[in-house]
Structure formats: structure tokens, C-alpha cells
Design a protein around this motif. Structure first.
Motif, PDB file in Angstrom:
ATOM      1  N   LYS A 109       0.805  -1.226   0.000  1.00 23.88           N
ATOM      2  CA  LYS A 109       0.000   0.000   0.000  1.00 23.88           C
ATOM      3  C   LYS A 109       0.834   1.271   0.000  1.00 23.88           C
ATOM      4  CE  LYS A 109      -2.823  -0.734   3.686  1.00 23.88           C
ATOM      5  NZ  LYS A 109      -4.055  -0.560   4.474  1.00 23.88           N
ATOM      6  N   PHE A 129       2.527   4.523  -0.372  1.00 23.06           N
ATOM      7  CA  PHE A 129       2.469   5.535  -1.415  1.00 23.06           C
ATOM      8  C   PHE A 129       3.158   6.824  -0.963  1.00 23.06           C
ATOM      9  CE2 PHE A 129       0.122   9.453  -2.316  1.00 23.06           C
ATOM     10  CZ  PHE A 129       0.504   9.639  -3.635  1.00 23.06           C
ATOM     11  N   ASP A 130       2.788   7.310   0.221  1.00 24.05           N
ATOM     12  CA  ASP A 130       3.247   8.619   0.707  1.00 24.05           C
ATOM     13  C   ASP A 130       4.764   8.776   0.648  1.00 24.05           C
ATOM     14  OD1 ASP A 130       0.909   7.499   1.887  1.00 24.05           O
ATOM     15  OD2 ASP A 130       0.760   9.226   3.234  1.00 24.05           O
ATOM     16  N   TRP A 182       6.166   8.960  -2.920  1.00 18.06           N
ATOM     17  CA  TRP A 182       5.717  10.147  -3.639  1.00 18.06           C
ATOM     18  C   TRP A 182       6.412  11.393  -3.108  1.00 18.06           C
ATOM     19  CZ3 TRP A 182       3.658  10.739  -8.142  1.00 18.06           C
ATOM     20  CH2 TRP A 182       3.135  11.991  -8.496  1.00 18.06           C
ATOM     21  N   ILE A 183       6.570  11.484  -1.804  1.00 19.48           N
ATOM     22  CA  ILE A 183       7.165  12.685  -1.214  1.00 19.48           C
ATOM     23  C   ILE A 183       8.671  12.732  -1.451  1.00 19.48           C
ATOM     24  CG2 ILE A 183       7.649  13.825   0.993  1.00 19.48           C
ATOM     25  CD1 ILE A 183       4.733  12.614   1.703  1.00 19.48           C
ATOM     26  N   ALA A 242       1.457   1.774  -6.882  1.00 21.62           N
ATOM     27  CA  ALA A 242       0.688   2.783  -6.146  1.00 21.62           C
ATOM     28  C   ALA A 242       1.003   4.197  -6.638  1.00 21.62           C
ATOM     29  CB  ALA A 242       0.959   2.665  -4.646  1.00 21.62           C
TER      30      ALA A 242
END
Lengths: 292, 270
Positions: free
Chosen positions: A225, A227-228, A231-232, A246
Motif C-alpha cells: 500500500k 504511497f506517501d 511520492w514525497i 501505487a
């Protein structure tokens, strides 16, 4: 009979909630993935049905292979290190010593921090020019590494940050698993003259197997799961080198000015299948353990 | 005895290594902008400044309020939905509850990013993007299945005899729930509420997708906006990050045993 009626009366809110908050969005995602949506039809409805076209588009995209491979690498490497380090820490803390409870509590901090906090802190620590990691490496004579901006290192960087976040969970669960092993078992093996390594390998580790399995499976479900963090730290880049399913799904749907909701939903549904597969294995294993 | 001190020493060292990123975040938040891109960086805040925190007060205060409202709202919604359901699953045990338990287990495994896409489609059509309660509703999905499952296990521990005694005294199902089972499951309510708060407070995915560029932003988006700026001002970013970490730290100090109970609840069955 009456008991069932009253029982379900108390369950009515949760059932209504699950339909509204899970079934509806999931059906929306499936609908998005089998139609050709534009921004206009997204708001007004009436997008034409296109069947599996979005899926075909996604599978044919070279990014799909990269994203799938990165997802597998990210997940497997994260799990191996989180579990390995978590188990070592759990064993270390299982002997009580002065301050052990306090230090064990402090180990929880990385798990409790908001992911965006951890991710941005790691991003700055791994900064090529002013990051502390390169400064430390430089002090021992290792050349500067472009952690986040080189395609060779970006996936490793986000994996390192994710391992750090996952250690506390593994530590806590494995620690409580160790606490449930009766001390007599260890005393008996010590009397038999077993070394501590033998005693761990032949007794503790096998007895810990049910807890280990559940820890790894839950870790698998969580890691798929993620993602954060990615992405960051890297936005899946540079040039897709740290893209997972994701982040790719998010990038297609929300990362550009021109959203491609159909392909985004298609990628999301592939990810859901992977997560559900892991989830079903988890449920099955847990049931078997309860039965035995 | 000497052996135990040796362990304490190693334990301190390991904890220091583990918490180094947290220290570094605090250190950077106190570093003035002029020394930020210095190489090698200062290992200690030699010339501490509060300019980063001044900017947090100046620019992030409304976001802080939004985060707080969303987190408290999520706790309330989560407990209101989960407590009656857990009572039914633990004490009334109606027929056909098995599939519901299964759905709750599986629901926790659906990636947030997919839920976000689905919610976005749903919210756009209903015209409720960028609303506080829309975000609360979305955030609650992270916590509700977990809360039902953990409360069920806490409520199962309330002895059936106590429930029976209350029934004989003439209490109805609701009365038993409200006056007997709920007060006896206080620890479970605290644990479920605590995690609902933390998860809603930390949420980034739903906030990023469901606000559609509006003014209503939680703190996580405040940090994200700073990172997106071209001149990334890292003392402001890390100062916001420190502030965003406060609830987690406070909860850990005040309610450590609940935190540990919550983490193990899903994984280990006694």
C-alpha cells in the motif's frame, strides 16, 4: 430469533457505512477502469464503455513492467530487513535491563510519526549536496551518492526510509511473541548445555513461527500500500526509476494537469488484486493457527 | 549486574541510531536559512533560530486547526460506528456475522490510493470535495475496520455473567450496551480512538486528492506545499514537521501501553 434481530439492529449502521464507504468507491473505481473518461464526462457522466481497453493500454505501457518490478523489489527488500532487524531488536530487548522499557517505547516513535514527516526528513538527510548522510560518508572517504536524483539509487533510498518506518512494528509484535514463549523452555535447553545461538535456532525461532508468519503477512499487506513515502521523496522518479504500482496509479490520475482516470483506475485495480491475494493468504493462515 | 549495564549501553546506542532522523529534523528546524546548504552540515544547532517556527505560526496555524478538527471528527465517527457493531459481534453474536468479520478484515487491506480515487469520483459527482466532513468520512475508512475488530476483542472479555445479571435486572440490549459493556471496555475505546486520531492526523493521500485546490487543508498538505516550493525552505518544512509530530509524541508518553496493545492486537492472538 429475537436475539438475531436485535444483533443485526446494532450492526445496521456499520453495514450501511461499509456499503457507502467501501462498496461505492470500489464500484466507482471499477467503473472508471472500463470507460473512457475525460475531465468533462467525469463530472457529468456518460463516458462511453470501452471494456478492457484501459487495462490493455496499461499492460502495454513499458512503465507497467518497471512499476511491477519496483513494487516487488521494494516489498521484498523492505520485508527482509524490517523483519531481520525487528527480530534482532526484539531478542535484544527480551532480556530486561535498566531502561529497557523506556528505550523500547522510544523505538516506537518512527512508526507513530506522520509519513509525510518521516519522508521529508529522509529526503533532506539524503540530499546530495547538504545532506547529513553524504557528509558522514564523505568523512570516511566515500564519494557522494546522488541518493534521490540518480536512477540507480532512488529505489534503494525510498526502501531504506520504509525499512526504518517498519522496524518498530516488527519489534513490538515479535517482542510480544517472544514474551509468550515460556521461560522454562529456555532454562531446560540451557541445562542441556545448548549455546544461546543453538537455543535460538532450534527452540525460539521455531516456536516463534506463527507470530513471524503473521508479522510478515501484515507487513506485506502494508508495504504493497505504501504511497506517501515514495511520492514525497522522489515522486517515483527520476524517470520512473522508483515508480511502484501505487505511485503510478496516483500519477496517472492526479499527478498531471490532464488526468487519465481510466488507466489510473486500471493500475489501482491490479494493485487491489495483489493486496487481496496477500490478504486472503493472511486470513487463511490466521484461521489455521486459531484452529490448531 | 555488570552485564546488565553493558546491555543498557548498547540499548542506548541502538536507540540513538534509530532516533537520529528525529533528532536531525529538530536540528534542521533550528538552523538558519543562511547555514542550511552548508557542507558539511552543522551537527548541532550552533546558531539556533526560531525563524522556521515563526513561519509555522504565521502561515500554518489554520492548517493546524483543520487537522485537529478532522482528527477529532474522525475519532467521534469511528467510535460511534464501531462501538455498537463490536457490542453486537462480541455479545449478541447474531447469525451470519462471520462474513461481516471477514469483510472487515479484508477492508483493511485495500490500498488507500484506490479508495482515494473512488472517493474522488464519488465526491465530484456529489459536489462534496473540499468539505471538512467529506474528509472526515474518507479518513474514517482507515480506522473503522480496525476499531470494530479491536473493540470486539475487548468487549468479548466482559464476562457474560455480568451481562446476564443486568438482563435479569430488566435491562434491555441497549441499556446493557450503554451502562455495562461500554464502561467496561474503556481501554478498548481509548486504543481505538487513539489510532483513529493518529491516522486521521497523519493522512496525506485523502487530503491531497479530495481537497481539489481549496482553502481547507490539513497540516500534512501544509508541509507538502512547502516541499513543492522551488526555494525549499527546510527550516520551515522541518519546523512544521516537528509541530505535526507533537500529537504522536504526546500520545506515546501518555498512553504507551495502549499504543503497544493496538499494534499487537491485529497480529497476535493469546
Amino acid at each position: 430469533m429475537r436475539k438475531n434481530l436485535v444483533g443485526w439492529a446494532f450492526l445496521t449502521p456499520i453495514v450501511a457505512y461499509l456499503l457507502l464507504s467501501y462498496a461505492y468507491p470500489l464500484v466507482t473505481t471499477i467503473d472508471l477502469s472500463i470507460r473512457d473518461y475525460t475531465v468533462r464526462s467525469f463530472v457529468r457522466g456518460g463516458a462511453p464503455l470501452t471494456g478492457l481497453t484501459n487495462y490493455v493500454t496499461v499492460f502495454a505501457d513499458p512503465t507497467f513492467r518497471t512499476a511491477l518490478l519496483n513494487t516487488v523489489l521494494f516489498t521484498v527488500v523492505s520485508l527482509v530487513f524490517q523483519y531481520g532487524i525487528g527480530l534482532a531488536m526484539a531478542l535484544f530487548f527480551s532480556r530486561s535491563f535498566r531502561l529497557s522499557a523506556t528505550l523500547r517505547a522510544l523505538f516506537l516513535v518512527p512508526w507513530l510519526l506522520p509519513l509525510i514527516v518521516s519522508a521529508s526528513t529522509w529526503a533532506w538527510m539524503l540530499n546530495s549536496e547538504a545532506g547529513v548522510v553524504n557528509a558522514v560518508l564523505g568523512a570516511v572517504g566515500i564519494d557522494k551518492v546522488n541518493w534521490l536524483t540518480s536512477p540507480d539509487w532512488s529505489l534503494a533510498s525510498v526502501t531504506i526510509a520504509n525499512i526504518w518506518i517498519g522496524i518498530p512494528f516488527n519489534l513490538v509484535v515479535l517482542y510480544s511473541g517472544l514474551q509468550n514463549i515460556p521461560t522454562e523452555v529456555h532454562e531446560a535447553s540451557a541445562l542441556d548445555g545448548a549455546s544461546s545461538w543453538q537455543s535460538f535456532w532450534n527452540i525460539t525461532f521455531p516456536l516463534l513461527r506463527p507470530v513471524s508468519t503473521i508479522t510478515l503477512l501484515l507487513g506485506l499487506v502494508y508495504t504493497l500500500k505504501v504511497f506517501d513515502i515514495i511520492w514525497i521523496m522522489t515522486r517515483g522518479g527520476p524517470s520512473g526509476s522508483s515508480t511502484t504500482l501505487a505511485t503510478w496509479s496516483y500519477e496517472l490520475g492526479f499527478g498531471n494537469t490532464l488526468p487519465r482516470f481510466g488507466p489510473s483506475a486500471a493500475v489501482g485495480n491490479v494493485l487491489i488484486l495483489l493486496a487481496l491475494l496477500a490478504g486472503l493468504v493472511y486470513v487463511r493462515v490466521q484461521r489455521n493457527q486459531e484452529a490448531s | 549486574m555488570t552485564r546488565s549495564w553493558w546491555r543498557t549501553g548498547v540499548g542506548l546506542l541502538l536507540t540513538a541510531v534509530m532516533l537520529f532522523p528525529v533528532y536531525w529534523m529538530v536540528n534542521v528546524s533550528l538552523t538558519p536559512a543562511s547555514r542550511m546548504r552548508k557542507s558539511p552540515p552543522d551537527l548541532f544547532p550552533v546558531t539556533p533560530t526560531f525563524e522556521g517556527y515563526a513561519r509555522v505560526l504565521d502561515e500554518q496555524l489554520p492548517y493546524f486547526g483543520t487537522s485537529l478538527l478532522v482528527a477529532v471528527g474522525t475519532v467521534a465517527l469511528t467510535l460511534a460506528l464501531a462501538a455498537p457493531a463490536a457490542y453486537s459481534l462480541a455479545k449478541l453474536r447474531p447469525r451470519g456475522r462471520g462474513p461481516l468479520m471477514f469483510v472487515l478484515l479484508v477492508a483493511q487491506m485495500i490500498p488507500g490510493i484506490i479508495m482515494a480515487l473512488g472517493f474522488y469520483g464519488m465526491f465530484v459527482r456529489l459536489g462534496i470535495t473540499n468539505t471538512l466532513w467529506g474528509l472526515i468520512f474518507a479518513d474514517s475508512t482507515i480506522a473503522v475496520p480496525f476499531a470494530v475488530l479491536i473493540l470486539t476483542s475487548f468487549m468479548s472479555a466482559v464476562p457474560d455473567e455480568v451481562v446476564q445479571a443486568a438482563r435479569i435486572d430488566g435491562a434491555g440490549a441497549f441499556r446493557v450496551f450503554w451502562s455495562v459493556v461500554l464502561p467496561s471496555s474503556r481501554n478498548g475505546l481509548v486504543t481505538a480512538g487513539l489510532f483513529a486520531f493518529l491516522w486521521a492526523w497523519s493522512d496525506f493521500v485523502f487530503a491531497a486528492t479530495l481537497d481539489s485546490g481549496g482553502a481547507l487543508k490539513p497540516l500534512t498538505l501544509g508541509i507538502y506545499r512547502y516541499i513543492g516550493n522551488n526555494n525549499q525552505e527546510w527550516n520551515a518544512i522541518t519546523a512544521t514537521a516537528v509541530v505535526a509530530s507533537v500529537p504522536a509524541t504526546v500520545l506515546l508518553v501518555l498512553a504507551q501501553r495502549f499504543v503497544a496493545a493496538g499494534i499487537t492486537a491485529g497480529a497476535v492472538k493469546d
